[in-house]
Design a protein around this motif. Structure first.
Motif, PDB file in Angstrom:
ATOM      1  N   PHE A  98     -24.837  -5.211 -39.715  1.00 31.60           N
ATOM      2  CA  PHE A  98     -25.886  -4.455 -39.042  1.00 31.60           C
ATOM      3  C   PHE A  98     -25.428  -3.979 -37.672  1.00 31.60           C
ATOM      4  O   PHE A  98     -25.700  -2.849 -37.268  1.00 31.60           O
ATOM      5  CB  PHE A  98     -27.153  -5.307 -38.904  1.00 31.60           C
ATOM      6  N   GLY A  99     -24.711  -4.847 -36.950  1.00 31.21           N
ATOM      7  CA  GLY A  99     -24.206  -4.445 -35.640  1.00 31.21           C
ATOM      8  C   GLY A  99     -23.315  -3.231 -35.723  1.00 31.21           C
ATOM      9  O   GLY A  99     -23.377  -2.334 -34.880  1.00 31.21           O
ATOM     10  N   VAL A 132     -20.311  13.055 -27.850  1.00 29.75           N
ATOM     11  CA  VAL A 132     -18.907  12.634 -27.749  1.00 29.75           C
ATOM     12  C   VAL A 132     -18.461  11.841 -28.975  1.00 29.75           C
ATOM     13  O   VAL A 132     -17.537  12.235 -29.689  1.00 29.75           O
ATOM     14  CB  VAL A 132     -18.671  11.796 -26.465  1.00 29.75           C
ATOM     15  N   ASN A 133     -19.102  10.700 -29.244  1.00 31.48           N
ATOM     16  CA  ASN A 133     -18.535   9.723 -30.170  1.00 31.48           C
ATOM     17  C   ASN A 133     -18.389  10.239 -31.590  1.00 31.48           C
ATOM     18  O   ASN A 133     -17.326  10.102 -32.208  1.00 31.48           O
ATOM     19  CB  ASN A 133     -19.377   8.447 -30.149  1.00 31.48           C
ATOM     20  N   VAL A 134     -19.452  10.821 -32.155  1.00 28.66           N
ATOM     21  CA  VAL A 134     -19.351  11.376 -33.509  1.00 28.66           C
ATOM     22  C   VAL A 134     -18.436  12.588 -33.521  1.00 28.66           C
ATOM     23  O   VAL A 134     -17.675  12.806 -34.473  1.00 28.66           O
ATOM     24  CB  VAL A 134     -20.751  11.735 -34.040  1.00 28.66           C
ATOM     25  N   GLY A 181     -31.684   8.941 -37.832  1.00 28.27           N
ATOM     26  CA  GLY A 181     -33.066   8.826 -37.386  1.00 28.27           C
ATOM     27  C   GLY A 181     -33.807   7.687 -38.056  1.00 28.27           C
ATOM     28  O   GLY A 181     -34.967   7.416 -37.730  1.00 28.27           O
ATOM     29  N   LEU A 182     -33.145   6.973 -38.982  1.00 28.54           N
ATOM     30  CA  LEU A 182     -33.798   5.896 -39.725  1.00 28.54           C
ATOM     31  C   LEU A 182     -33.922   4.612 -38.912  1.00 28.54           C
ATOM     32  O   LEU A 182     -34.554   3.650 -39.358  1.00 28.54           O
ATOM     33  CB  LEU A 182     -33.031   5.611 -41.015  1.00 28.54           C
ATOM     34  N   ALA A 227     -25.462   2.166 -35.266  1.00 35.67           N
ATOM     35  CA  ALA A 227     -25.209   3.491 -34.679  1.00 35.67           C
ATOM     36  C   ALA A 227     -25.293   4.601 -35.723  1.00 35.67           C
ATOM     37  O   ALA A 227     -25.904   5.644 -35.460  1.00 35.67           O
ATOM     38  CB  ALA A 227     -23.856   3.513 -33.961  1.00 35.67           C
ATOM     39  N   PRO A 228     -24.708   4.441 -36.927  1.00 34.48           N
ATOM     40  CA  PRO A 228     -24.925   5.467 -37.953  1.00 34.48           C
ATOM     41  C   PRO A 228     -26.391   5.648 -38.323  1.00 34.48           C
ATOM     42  O   PRO A 228     -26.815   6.760 -38.654  1.00 34.48           O
ATOM     43  CB  PRO A 228     -24.105   4.947 -39.153  1.00 34.48           C
ATOM     44  N   LEU A 229     -27.183   4.572 -38.259  1.00 34.34           N
ATOM     45  CA  LEU A 229     -28.613   4.708 -38.527  1.00 34.34           C
ATOM     46  C   LEU A 229     -29.274   5.596 -37.477  1.00 34.34           C
ATOM     47  O   LEU A 229     -30.189   6.364 -37.791  1.00 34.34           O
ATOM     48  CB  LEU A 229     -29.294   3.340 -38.541  1.00 34.34           C
TER      49      LEU A 229
END
Length: 672
Positions: free
Chosen positions: A333-334, A416-418, A344-345, A338-340
């Motif tokens: 989960f950690g 930035v990150n994505v 928007g989920l 971030a992908p969640l």
């Protein structure tokens, strides 16, 4: 006349005119061209244009750096050139040919979110500030009292006041700031659908209308209230009843996936009907036949799919927190929180947190969310640190890092990150490690608070010390991994020009450290054995004309390149055919073995040093097979040049050509 009209005209002429432009688009800071003949672009003329900050070619695109005013420049350019029509699709096709499927998805997300990054950054800072005002309970402000009764949690713990509880002024500020905060985040689907329409080259106003139809505050149940509204109430008060069937009136505030899918459905429908409906009636039928079906799909198929995915995730989270393998769940989960956020989920976790607080007097889920936000903030902060001398990147990265540390990661993720991938992966790894440790030590929060550095104030007192250590993990690990990934080229996109910036940084740091007096002499010995000739005789006109710097060229008779000066390896090309050095006095040198040997992709070259190594005079740098290189059809002449000739004056031998041996005195340079 537009602000950049004159510069736009000059650029159009310098790139070879309208007929040489197959497509043009722009990103956050750059104009991106697909040129019919790239050789027609006059780079020197382009870089003399006042609003141009530089140029480079990448992934099949000729890119002109403008800065934050690039949207205005783009509008003026398209106005004077008249070539806006097919620019987006042509540029998209050029980029796709250099990307794998994962990169295409990431690039699409980045391109959709780039136009709305300024709003997301502002919203993130506002929301983070509001979270401090209303979300942090502080003991020194006193225990909260309502109607004369001191407030406590279900477990009997005292509830303390927040800043807005004790200050009318800050309460008013908090309430006022919700106006732009709500507009940016609750209405985010409007911006997303508009940006999708913009990217696809379809009607942007239809995108705006469809976006509003996804979040209508008057006719739809707010997405934030769905979890707390019973199914019976939804079916009674929040449905469109068509007699034979019903459609739920569910809003998609702050939801990304439904907005993306709805926007794509609208755009493809519009493209479909444009090709089939006669132009004379297209103004009437194309918008209608595009908008209405897209709206129906959004509220019957696309939206419910998003909610279904969210419910699955909620079930997994709850089982993970209470199961025997909670440590494994914490790591997963950690890493995946971030992908969640991207989808928007992540809003679905609020219902789980609320239930855990009611049942157990605290939540073990929220600390991991806070740590994930910190980790992504640390990754973007590391990116900022590596690009701090690049104004265009720093202007996006630093505010995004601040926003993430205040608990809102969208600016960091999408800005930035994505976009660059490797900071995103570094943040996921760091938050995964922190999440594993958090569940292992049962770290629990009293309530949902700020998902960033101030989040420690919401942690139960007995876990604050452990959480402080976990915050350190979430700061240090992603920061270090971001640097390591870029230096090693791991998870970096081929089109990410910033990956090369450590080379620039090495030179810049050497320049800063080089405090030498005018007239300081630096002697340069020959790095090769062979015949030295005038640089003007080089086969490559870039070297022959002194574009890269001043020096000479050597035809080697032995395949061993030695260090001509003592210094640091500032750049070693992956193909090992070229190497740069910078001395302690600030002299910058480049040695390029052969011409067009980059096409050998490292074959016949062996490097004995790596970027960042300190080397002594005469130390072996690169070995190469002269005969094999010549047999492959490439000349082996090697330019030996000083790239910062404006800072150092060269004393080049007058009796060229001449035979030289590796290690003998060759050039003398003096600080100007």
């Amino acid at each position: 006349m537009g602000k950049f009209e004159n510069d736009a005209k000059a650029l159009l002429e310098a790139i070879g005119g309208k007929e040489n432009v197959s497509a043009v688009t722009h990103c956050a800071t750059r104009m991106r061209f697909v040129l019919g003949d790239p050789a027609k672009a006059d780079v020197k003329s382009i870089e003399t244009i006042p609003s141009v900050k530089g140029t480079f070619t990448n992934a099949g695109q000729f890119q002109v750096i403008i800065g934050n005013d690039v949207p205005v420049f783009y509008n003026d350019f398209t106005a004077v050139s008249g070539i806006e029509g097919v620019s987006k699709e042509a540029a998209k096709s050029a980029a796709k040919s250099h990307q794998n499927p994962i990169q295409r998805v990431m690039t699409m997300l980045a391109e959709i979110f780039t136009p709305i990054i300024p709003a997301i950054i502002v919203g993130g800072l506002i929301l983070g500030f509001r979270n401090v005002l209303e979300g942090v309970q502080m003991e020194w402000l006193g225990q909260k009292v309502v109607d004369g009764v001191k407030q406590v949690t279900s477990s009997g713990q005292p509830v303390y006041n927040t800043i807005v509880d004790v200050s009318q002024f800050w309460s008013g500020v908090n309430s006022f700031l919700w106006l732009p905060g709500e507009a940016i985040f609750h209405y985010l689907p409007v911006g997303i659908v508009w940006s999708v329409s913009r990217k696809m080259g379809t009607s942007q106003i239809l995108g705006i209308v469809l976006g509003i139809c996804l979040i209508s505050p008057n006719q739809l149940l707010n997405a934030y209230n769905v979890a707390s509204t019973s199914h019976a109430e939804i079916m009674k008060d929040w449905v469109w009843d068509f007699g034979y069937f019903q459609i739920q009136k569910i809003g998609y505030q702050a939801q990304v996936i439904p907005a993306l899918l709805a926007g794509l459905a609208l755009s493809y429908l519009e493209i479909f009907w444009r090709k089939r409906i006669p132009e004379v009636v297209s103004m009437i039928f194309v918008p209608f036949l595009s908008l209405i079906p897209a709206l129906i799909l959004a509220h019957t198929v696309l939206g419910p799919i998003g909610w279904t995915i969210g419910q699955w995730i909620s079930t997994i989270v709850l089982a993970g927190l209470t199961g025997s393998f909670k440590w494994l769940f914490g790591a997963i989960f950690g890493a995946l929180y971030a992908p969640l956020v991207i989808t928007g989920l992540h809003h679905m976790t609020n219902a789980i947190d609320t239930q855990l607080i009611a049942d157990a007097g605290g939540t073990a889920l929220w600390p991991m969310i806070a740590l994930s936000n910190i980790a992504q903030g640390s990754a973007v902060l590391s990116y900022y640190w590596m690009n701090r001398r690049d104004e265009r990147e720093a202007q996006i990265a630093l505010p995004a890092a601040i926003s993430a540390y205040l608990g809102v990661t969208e600016p960091a993720l999408f800005g930035v990150n994505v976009k660059y991938v490797y900071p995103f992966v570094a943040g996921m790894i760091g938050s995964g490690i922190a999440g594993l440790l958090s569940t292992t030590f049962n770290v629990t929060a009293n309530a949902i608070g700020i998902g960033g550095l101030p989040g420690i104030l919401s942690i139960q007192a007995k876990y604050m010390g452990i959480f402080a250590l976990l915050m350190l993990v979430a700061i240090v690990v992603p920061f270090a991994l971001t640097m390591i990934f870029r230096k090693m080229g791991l998870f970096t996109k081929a089109e990410d020009e910033t990956v090369k910036s450590p080379q620039v940084e090495a030179i810049a740091e050497a320049q800063e450290a080089a405090q030498v007096e005018k007239g300081t002499i630096v002697e340069v010995v020959s790095p090769l054995t062979g015949q030295a000739r005038a640089l003007s005789t080089a086969v490559d006109p870039v070297f022959a004309q002194g574009v890269m710097g001043s020096g000479l060229v050597i035809d080697p008779s032995e395949g061993e390149l030695l260090a001509p000066v003592e210094g640091v390896v500032s750049v070693l090309f992956p193909t090992k055919h070229a190497i740069g050095l910078v001395t302690d006095q600030g002299l910058e040198m480049l040695m390029h073995i052969g011409m067009d040997t980059v096409n050998l992709d490292g074959q016949h070259f062996t490097a004995h040093v790596k970027q960042g190594d300190r080397v002594r005079v005469g130390q072996s740098l690169i070995s190469f097979d002269i005969e094999a290189i010549k047999a492959a059809g490439f000349p082996t002449e090697t330019p030996v040049i000083v790239t910062n000739q404006n800072d150092f004056q060269l004393d080049i031998p007058e009796n060229l050509p001449m035979d030289v041996k590796a290690g003998q005195a060759l050039l003398s340079t003096s600080k100007i």
